[in-house]
Design an enzyme around this catalytic site. Structure first.
Site, mmCIF file in Angstrom:
data_model
loop_
_atom_site.group_PDB
_atom_site.id
_atom_site.type_symbol
_atom_site.label_atom_id
_atom_site.label_comp_id
_atom_site.label_asym_id
_atom_site.label_seq_id
_atom_site.Cartn_x
_atom_site.Cartn_y
_atom_site.Cartn_z
ATOM 1 N N HIS A 63 -4.905 -52.475 31.486
ATOM 2 C CA HIS A 63 -3.850 -52.002 32.386
ATOM 3 C C HIS A 63 -4.286 -50.704 33.044
ATOM 4 O O HIS A 63 -5.342 -50.163 32.734
ATOM 5 C CB HIS A 63 -2.507 -51.886 31.670
ATOM 6 C CG HIS A 63 -2.421 -50.823 30.618
ATOM 7 N ND1 HIS A 63 -3.183 -50.855 29.462
ATOM 8 C CD2 HIS A 63 -1.655 -49.701 30.525
ATOM 9 C CE1 HIS A 63 -2.889 -49.806 28.716
ATOM 10 N NE2 HIS A 63 -1.965 -49.079 29.339
ATOM 11 N N HIS A 65 -3.213 -47.497 33.199
ATOM 12 C CA HIS A 65 -2.999 -46.110 32.773
ATOM 13 C C HIS A 65 -4.321 -45.347 32.667
ATOM 14 O O HIS A 65 -5.351 -45.896 32.272
ATOM 15 C CB HIS A 65 -2.258 -46.066 31.428
ATOM 16 C CG HIS A 65 -0.790 -46.347 31.575
ATOM 17 N ND1 HIS A 65 -0.008 -46.811 30.546
ATOM 18 C CD2 HIS A 65 0.033 -46.221 32.654
ATOM 19 C CE1 HIS A 65 1.241 -46.955 30.982
ATOM 20 N NE2 HIS A 65 1.288 -46.614 32.259
ATOM 21 N N ASP A 67 -5.571 -43.255 30.678
ATOM 22 C CA ASP A 67 -6.324 -43.214 29.415
ATOM 23 C C ASP A 67 -6.940 -44.582 29.077
ATOM 24 O O ASP A 67 -7.459 -44.773 27.968
ATOM 25 C CB ASP A 67 -5.455 -42.689 28.260
ATOM 26 C CG ASP A 67 -4.254 -43.558 27.970
ATOM 27 O OD1 ASP A 67 -3.710 -44.177 28.906
ATOM 28 O OD2 ASP A 67 -3.843 -43.630 26.794
ATOM 29 N N HIS A 68 -6.932 -45.493 30.031
ATOM 30 C CA HIS A 68 -7.597 -46.794 29.868
ATOM 31 C C HIS A 68 -8.627 -47.061 30.962
ATOM 32 O O HIS A 68 -9.502 -47.902 30.786
ATOM 33 C CB HIS A 68 -6.557 -47.920 29.830
ATOM 34 C CG HIS A 68 -5.651 -47.799 28.644
ATOM 35 N ND1 HIS A 68 -5.750 -48.616 27.536
ATOM 36 C CD2 HIS A 68 -4.667 -46.907 28.364
ATOM 37 C CE1 HIS A 68 -4.860 -48.240 26.640
ATOM 38 N NE2 HIS A 68 -4.191 -47.197 27.114
ATOM 39 N N HIS A 121 4.849 -53.068 28.909
ATOM 40 C CA HIS A 121 4.381 -51.671 28.914
ATOM 41 C C HIS A 121 4.103 -51.268 30.366
ATOM 42 O O HIS A 121 4.534 -50.205 30.825
ATOM 43 C CB HIS A 121 3.142 -51.565 28.045
ATOM 44 C CG HIS A 121 2.497 -50.213 28.020
ATOM 45 N ND1 HIS A 121 3.098 -49.114 27.456
ATOM 46 C CD2 HIS A 121 1.303 -49.776 28.497
ATOM 47 C CE1 HIS A 121 2.299 -48.059 27.593
ATOM 48 N NE2 HIS A 121 1.203 -48.442 28.220
ATOM 49 N N ASP A 140 -2.190 -51.527 25.243
ATOM 50 C CA ASP A 140 -0.983 -50.859 24.751
ATOM 51 C C ASP A 140 0.201 -51.824 24.654
ATOM 52 O O ASP A 140 1.361 -51.404 24.753
ATOM 53 C CB ASP A 140 -0.590 -49.702 25.689
ATOM 54 C CG ASP A 140 -1.549 -48.530 25.602
ATOM 55 O OD1 ASP A 140 -2.456 -48.554 24.745
ATOM 56 O OD2 ASP A 140 -1.395 -47.589 26.408
ATOM 57 N N HIS A 178 -4.781 -47.508 20.454
ATOM 58 C CA HIS A 178 -4.382 -46.198 19.919
ATOM 59 C C HIS A 178 -4.283 -46.228 18.394
ATOM 60 O O HIS A 178 -3.940 -47.258 17.804
ATOM 61 C CB HIS A 178 -3.014 -45.767 20.476
ATOM 62 C CG HIS A 178 -3.032 -45.374 21.912
ATOM 63 N ND1 HIS A 178 -3.387 -44.110 22.338
ATOM 64 C CD2 HIS A 178 -2.743 -46.082 23.028
ATOM 65 C CE1 HIS A 178 -3.304 -44.045 23.665
ATOM 66 N NE2 HIS A 178 -2.914 -45.234 24.114
HETATM 67 ZN ZN LIG Z 1 -0.701 -47.476 28.585
#
Ligand SMILES: [Zn+2]
Length: 262
Positions: A63, A65, A67-68, A121, A140, A178
């Site tokens: 996805h 985001h 942090d990905h 998400h 996530d 995570h």
């Molecule tokens: Zn995420």
């Protein structure tokens, strides 16, 4: 592991980055090809691959985001890797080369990943399942003993997304993005206190974290018995959250809301 599996299974290495993210290197030994799943950042990922002499050929994103996908462009520049990501989010994935969905799946070094569309998400989230290696990369969407927050989706979407993943075999290893398991266990035990499998899991997780060990991957079998977000249709949780309604979607929504304010 039987010899036939040893020859074909992907080798998977976890790279901890930022405060609690896990990036994965997925390596096909025969060809030397290596995919990176959800690189938050580039440098530690390039360093780990370099240390092993692995050639990064692909990036798989679940996805959009930061942090990905934060390491996408730098890794692509350094290695020429091909970026694969969700078709529904094609405009939000930096450097995207190939957009995939449930119909296309995703291919990497002769391995086929089944792609699951798992919105909730985010609106375009996907998960990659390599049946030949019993490995699920779920970003996530599903965490060990938890699930992602509903930033862009509804409880109904997330519950049906999680049911898709719950349909996979118990032996599936769940490579989530995570290390949230210990706090997830505290919440899970608070709403499902009479679940002995969860009590055992929570103790194992506490011990692992005290020793600084990762709790990921878990197995889907363990998640099915312990993770309240996969158990919204089980009698004990339906009773506890009966005020929310009598259907599993409403119960799931109530559990997610309870976690948000835990
Ligand atoms: Zn995420």
């Amino acid at each position: 592991m039987p010899p036939s599996e040893a020859n074909t299974a992907l080798e998977i290495v976890q790279v901890p980055v930022l405060s609690d993210n896990y990036v994965y290197l997925v390596h096909d030994r025969p060809s030397g090809a290596t995919a990176v799943v959800d690189p938050s950042v580039a440098e530690p990922v390039l360093a780990e691959a370099g240390k092993r002499g692995w050639r990064i050929t692909h990036i798989l994103n679940t996805h959009h985001h930061a942090d990905h996908v934060g390491g996408n462009l730098e890794i692509k520049r350094a290695t020429g890797a091909k970026v694969i990501g969700p078709a529904y989010d094609r405009d939000r994935i930096p450097g995207l080369d190939l957009a995939v969905d449930e119909a296309s799946g995703a291919d990497f070094a002769g391995h086929h990943a089944q792609v699951f569309f798992v919105p909730g998400h985010t609106r375009g989230h996907i998960a990659y399942y390599f049946a030949d290696s019993q490995a699920l990369f779920c970003g996530d969407t599903l965490f060990s003993i938890g699930c992602g927050r509903l930033f862009e989706g509804t409880p109904q979407q997330m519950w049906s997304s999680l049911l898709k993943l719950r349909g996979l075999p118990d032996a599936t290893r769940v490579y989530c993005a995570h290390e949230y398991t210990e706090s997830n266990c505290r919440f899970a035990v608070s709403i499902d206190p009479d679940n002995p499998a969860l009590a055992r899991k929570a103790a194992e997780v506490r011990a692992a974290r005290q020793e600084g060990r990762s709790t990921v991957p878990s197995t889907l079998g363990s998640e099915k018995s312990c993770n309240p977000f996969l158990r919204a249709d089980q009698a004990s949780l339906m009773q506890r959250f009966a005020k929310a309604g009598s259907d599993s979607t409403a119960v799931f929504g109530a559990i997610r809301a309870a976690k948000d304010s835990f």
